[in-house]
Design a protein around this motif. Structure first.
Motif, PDB file in Angstrom:
ATOM      1  N   ILE A 505       0.837  -1.202   0.000  1.00 40.09           N
ATOM      2  CA  ILE A 505       0.000   0.000   0.000  1.00 40.09           C
ATOM      3  C   ILE A 505       0.871   1.251   0.000  1.00 40.09           C
ATOM      4  CG2 ILE A 505      -1.790   1.256   1.267  1.00 40.09           C
ATOM      5  CD1 ILE A 505      -2.770  -1.375   2.365  1.00 40.09           C
ATOM      6  N   ALA A 506       2.002   1.203   0.722  1.00 41.36           N
ATOM      7  CA  ALA A 506       2.922   2.335   0.731  1.00 41.36           C
ATOM      8  C   ALA A 506       3.489   2.599  -0.659  1.00 41.36           C
ATOM      9  CB  ALA A 506       4.045   2.081   1.732  1.00 41.36           C
ATOM     10  N   SER A 507       3.807   1.541  -1.380  1.00 40.81           N
ATOM     11  CA  SER A 507       4.311   1.693  -2.754  1.00 40.81           C
ATOM     12  C   SER A 507       3.266   2.336  -3.654  1.00 40.81           C
ATOM     13  CB  SER A 507       4.722   0.319  -3.295  1.00 40.81           C
ATOM     14  OG  SER A 507       5.153   0.426  -4.635  1.00 40.81           O
ATOM     15  N   LEU A 508       1.989   1.890  -3.504  1.00 36.22           N
ATOM     16  CA  LEU A 508       0.905   2.495  -4.295  1.00 36.22           C
ATOM     17  C   LEU A 508       0.697   3.960  -3.930  1.00 36.22           C
ATOM     18  CD1 LEU A 508      -1.699  -0.427  -4.110  1.00 36.22           C
ATOM     19  CD2 LEU A 508      -0.282   0.200  -6.066  1.00 36.22           C
ATOM     20  N   LEU A 509       0.818   4.290  -2.648  1.00 37.37           N
ATOM     21  CA  LEU A 509       0.672   5.672  -2.199  1.00 37.37           C
ATOM     22  C   LEU A 509       1.712   6.576  -2.855  1.00 37.37           C
ATOM     23  CD1 LEU A 509      -0.298   7.957  -0.298  1.00 37.37           C
ATOM     24  CD2 LEU A 509       1.239   7.019   1.444  1.00 37.37           C
ATOM     25  N   LEU A 510       2.974   6.120  -2.879  1.00 38.50           N
ATOM     26  CA  LEU A 510       4.032   6.943  -3.477  1.00 38.50           C
ATOM     27  C   LEU A 510       3.828   7.092  -4.979  1.00 38.50           C
ATOM     28  CD1 LEU A 510       7.136   5.592  -1.491  1.00 38.50           C
ATOM     29  CD2 LEU A 510       5.796   7.667  -1.078  1.00 38.50           C
ATOM     30  N   ASP A 511       3.366   6.044  -5.660  1.00 38.44           N
ATOM     31  CA  ASP A 511       3.076   6.155  -7.096  1.00 38.44           C
ATOM     32  C   ASP A 511       1.946   7.157  -7.336  1.00 38.44           C
ATOM     33  OD1 ASP A 511       4.989   4.268  -7.564  1.00 38.44           O
ATOM     34  OD2 ASP A 511       3.593   2.584  -7.767  1.00 38.44           O
ATOM     35  N   PHE A 512       0.919   7.104  -6.492  1.00 38.72           N
ATOM     36  CA  PHE A 512      -0.218   8.034  -6.604  1.00 38.72           C
ATOM     37  C   PHE A 512       0.258   9.478  -6.386  1.00 38.72           C
ATOM     38  CE2 PHE A 512      -3.850  10.345  -4.833  1.00 38.72           C
ATOM     39  CZ  PHE A 512      -4.868  10.002  -5.701  1.00 38.72           C
ATOM     40  N   ALA A 513       1.116   9.679  -5.391  1.00 41.19           N
ATOM     41  CA  ALA A 513       1.638  11.021  -5.111  1.00 41.19           C
ATOM     42  C   ALA A 513       2.552  11.514  -6.222  1.00 41.19           C
ATOM     43  CB  ALA A 513       2.390  11.008  -3.775  1.00 41.19           C
ATOM     44  N   GLN A 514       3.329  10.609  -6.806  1.00 37.87           N
ATOM     45  CA  GLN A 514       4.220  11.005  -7.913  1.00 37.87           C
ATOM     46  C   GLN A 514       3.423  11.509  -9.103  1.00 37.87           C
ATOM     47  OE1 GLN A 514       7.595  11.077  -7.829  1.00 37.87           O
ATOM     48  NE2 GLN A 514       7.496  12.021  -9.853  1.00 37.87           N
ATOM     49  N   LYS A 515       2.203  10.977  -9.278  1.00 42.52           N
ATOM     50  CA  LYS A 515       1.374  11.400 -10.403  1.00 42.52           C
ATOM     51  C   LYS A 515       0.682  12.733 -10.129  1.00 42.52           C
ATOM     52  CE  LYS A 515      -2.581   9.949 -13.219  1.00 42.52           C
ATOM     53  NZ  LYS A 515      -3.548   8.864 -13.503  1.00 42.52           N
ATOM     54  N   HIS A 516       0.204  12.934  -8.917  1.00 41.27           N
ATOM     55  CA  HIS A 516      -0.637  14.097  -8.631  1.00 41.27           C
ATOM     56  C   HIS A 516       0.086  15.224  -7.887  1.00 41.27           C
ATOM     57  CE1 HIS A 516      -4.290  12.092  -9.999  1.00 41.27           C
ATOM     58  NE2 HIS A 516      -3.900  11.007  -9.332  1.00 41.27           N
ATOM     59  N   MET A 517       1.230  14.953  -7.276  1.00 37.45           N
ATOM     60  CA  MET A 517       1.960  16.000  -6.547  1.00 37.45           C
ATOM     61  C   MET A 517       3.454  15.721  -6.590  1.00 37.45           C
ATOM     62  SD  MET A 517       0.783  14.792  -2.703  1.00 37.45           S
ATOM     63  CE  MET A 517       2.398  14.717  -1.936  1.00 37.45           C
ATOM     64  N   PRO A 518       4.052  15.663  -7.801  1.00 42.46           N
ATOM     65  CA  PRO A 518       5.467  15.286  -7.910  1.00 42.46           C
ATOM     66  C   PRO A 518       6.403  16.255  -7.194  1.00 42.46           C
ATOM     67  CG  PRO A 518       4.630  16.119 -10.002  1.00 42.46           C
ATOM     68  CD  PRO A 518       3.447  15.937  -9.121  1.00 42.46           C
ATOM     69  N   ASP A 519       6.159  17.569  -7.328  1.00 43.28           N
ATOM     70  CA  ASP A 519       7.059  18.546  -6.697  1.00 43.28           C
ATOM     71  C   ASP A 519       6.988  18.448  -5.181  1.00 43.28           C
ATOM     72  OD1 ASP A 519       7.742  19.380  -9.215  1.00 43.28           O
ATOM     73  OD2 ASP A 519       6.304  21.041  -9.255  1.00 43.28           O
TER      74      ASP A 519
END
Length: 581
Positions: A505-519
């Motif tokens: 779930i942590a891996s999915l969270l980081l992928d989701f954040a990389q898409k919507h809030m990369p900076d």
């Protein structure tokens, strides 16, 4: 049967040697336990003298043989290392083979009570024997056979205690009279290994019988249903024990007792409601019969739960009987007291009827654990709004309310049954429809964040309130693509709360954040990585110091070792010179 026996006798004259590798035990043998010490003695005897008495076998598939009798000799021969064994080969049917195996083993002196019980049961199950024929064949009385047959009903743990002589045959005979539920309680609380307090091991059979009756059976006198069938029931302790005290007896079958009591109370409640439809049904949590309440509710009756005290309706006094008194004076005195009690009873009943008609009290048929009694409640004791509203309803309105509740029950039962049956339906080949898609969003809406309520059409909503089911239904009726995306993402965000460490779930969270809030994610990573680098640097510095210290220590130890060796060599030189001199 006579022809088969004649054939067996003629075949038994021919004894042949059979390879032990081609012989196998049968399932017919009631003997399951073989004493290792006794088997070892027999094996040594066979090793010295051979097998003196042949075993009985019959041919089966693949040129193999099945043991009919003599399994103990077969086992001992294997232990002795023999390759062949003398055997009588018999062409017999399954039925005859089973009967011969059982009969032969029952004639042993060391047969255990449980083995004996199983053997008798097998012979009876074959259909060729009954208790009378078994008694004649084995020279036992019918009572002996019946007692042994009862041991079949013992639970395995208690049967093992009997096999190991931990309990006597008499104690086992008392315990096997009862069902598995009572046997389990008796074993766990009184016979199990390690039970110290209130253990029944070593107790007399008569004491065990009395203890079981007192602790695990119920006095039938306490119940109001017709006990005609109970008089001849095998679970009635009057029919089970030699030591009984008369009366109706005690019931040892809890399931049957509960069912008969529930059936009687349900029938009585229905009859009372037909006689007096204006009276309501009720129950109290501390003394009720759940099975009866459930049955009456399923039949469409409304049964109220009382949370306050209901006073019992007065009981009619019983007239005295003349033959119960020694003198006429005593009887006349009792009759006079009865007439006074009857007068008081009549006045009290009239007062209750008057108060009921005036609406001051409410009459109920109260469902108790063993009976249904008439009781009443003053209106002033009622506290809940539902009960106050009920007090103002007319008899017709009560019936209409009951009809409404019956309809609700029908829907509730439909939903419950559907929930069970839907798990059995195979839907794998059905296309996922738009209506099902809407159902998905109904459940996803439970995770919708409050800041997005306005985005789905909910404007005026209190800060701490949630979406109602009605609001969810209205939302999913006309969802746009943007609204669907908001709902789905809020659902993902709600489930990201279970992210920790390096789990999936942590891996999915980081992928989701990389898409919507990369900076923002990069700033977060850099901040924590900067702290890590500083900590890492300090650790590396400490490691370098420790390595230098460890190296210096090793060099010092090496130097000390070398000096020690030089010193030892210096001491040895003078000794060599002295020897030379």
């Amino acid at each position: 049967m006579i022809m088969e026996a004649t054939a067996i006798q003629s075949v038994e004259k021919n004894i042949t040697m059979v390879a032990l590798a081609n012989v196998q035990p049968s399932n017919y043998n009631p003997r399951k336990n073989f004493d290792e010490a006794s088997l070892a003695e027999l094996s040594e005897s066979i090793r010295q003298q051979g097998v003196l008495q042949p075993i009985g076998v019959r041919p089966i598939e693949d040129n193999r043989f099945e043991i009919v009798f003599g399994e103990r000799r077969y086992r001992a021969s294997l232990m002795a290392g023999l390759e062949d064994i003398p055997a009588v080969v018999m062409e017999i049917s399954d039925e005859v083979a089973e009967e011969m195996a059982v009969t032969e083993n029952l004639q042993r002196k060391d047969v255990t009570p449980i083995e004996e019980a199983n053997a008798y049961q097998k012979l009876i199950d074959s259909g060729r024997h009954d208790v009378q024929s078994l008694a004649v064949q084995f020279g036992k009385n019918e009572s002996y056979i019946r007692t042994r047959l009862k041991f079949v009903s013992l639970m395995p743990e208690i049967a093992q205690l009997l096999e190991q002589d931990e309990i006597t045959i008499s104690v086992a005979s008392e315990i096997c009279r009862y069902g598995e539920d009572i046997q389990k309680e008796v074993y766990n609380k009184h016979l199990k290994e390690g039970v110290q307090y209130n253990s029944w091991r070593g107790m007399k059979a008569s004491d065990v019988a009395r203890n079981i009756e007192r602790q695990y059976t119920t006095d039938l006198e306490r119940y109001a249903f017709d006990k005609t069938l109970c008089l001849s029931c095998p679970h009635n302790t009057n029919n089970m024990m030699l030591f009984c005290e008369g009366g109706c007896g005690n019931c040892a079958n809890r399931t049957c007792l509960a069912e008969m009591n529930a059936a009687y109370l349900t029938e009585k409640a229905v009859r009372l409601m037909e006689e007096r439809p204006e009276v309501s049904l009720c129950y109290e949590s501390f003394n009720s019969n759940e099975a009866v309440v459930e049955r009456l509710t399923a039949m469409g009756y409304e049964v109220e739960s009382l949370n306050y005290y209901a006073k019992a309706y007065p009981e009619q006094p019983e007239a005295p009987r003349k033959d119960e008194y020694d003198t006429t004076e005593e009887y006349e005195q009792a009759q006079s007291e009865f007439e006074q009690d009857l007068n008081d009873y009549t006045e009290e009943c009239e007062e209750i009827r008057t108060r009921s008609e005036a609406g001051e009290i409410i009459l109920y048929f109260r469902i108790e654990s063993k009976d249904i009694v008439l009781c009443y409640v003053p209106k002033v004791t009622c506290t809940t709004n539902d009960t106050k509203q009920e007090q103002t309803l007319s008899p017709v309105e009560k019936l209409e309310k009951q009809d409404k509740r019956n309809k609700e029950i029908a829907l509730e039962k439909t939903v419950e049954d559907t929930k069970k049956q839907i798990l059995e339906v195979d839907m794998s080949d059905c296309k996922f429809g738009q209506d099902e898609d809407k159902m998905i969003y109904f459940f996803l809406l439970s995770s919708l964040r409050k800041e997005h309520f306005e985005a789905v059409g909910i404007e005026e909503k209190k800060p701490y309130s949630y979406l109602t089911d009605e609001e969810k239904i209205n939302i999913i009726a006309n969802l746009t693509s943007k609204q669907k995306a908001i709902i789905r993402r809020d659902f993902l965000i709600a489930n990201f709360k279970n992210a920790y460490g390096n789990n999936a779930i942590a891996s999915l969270l980081l992928d989701f954040a990389q898409k919507h809030m990369p900076d923002l994610l990069a700033d977060i990573k850099n901040g924590h990585n900067e702290v890590y680098e500083k900590r890492h640097q300090r650790i590396e510095e400490k490691k370098a110091v420790l390595l230098v210290q460890e190296q210096a220590k090793q060099e010092a130890e090496q130097s000390d070792k070398q000096q020690s060796e030089v010193g030892m060599q210096t001491e040895e030189q003078p000794q060599e010179e002295d020897i030379a001199a």
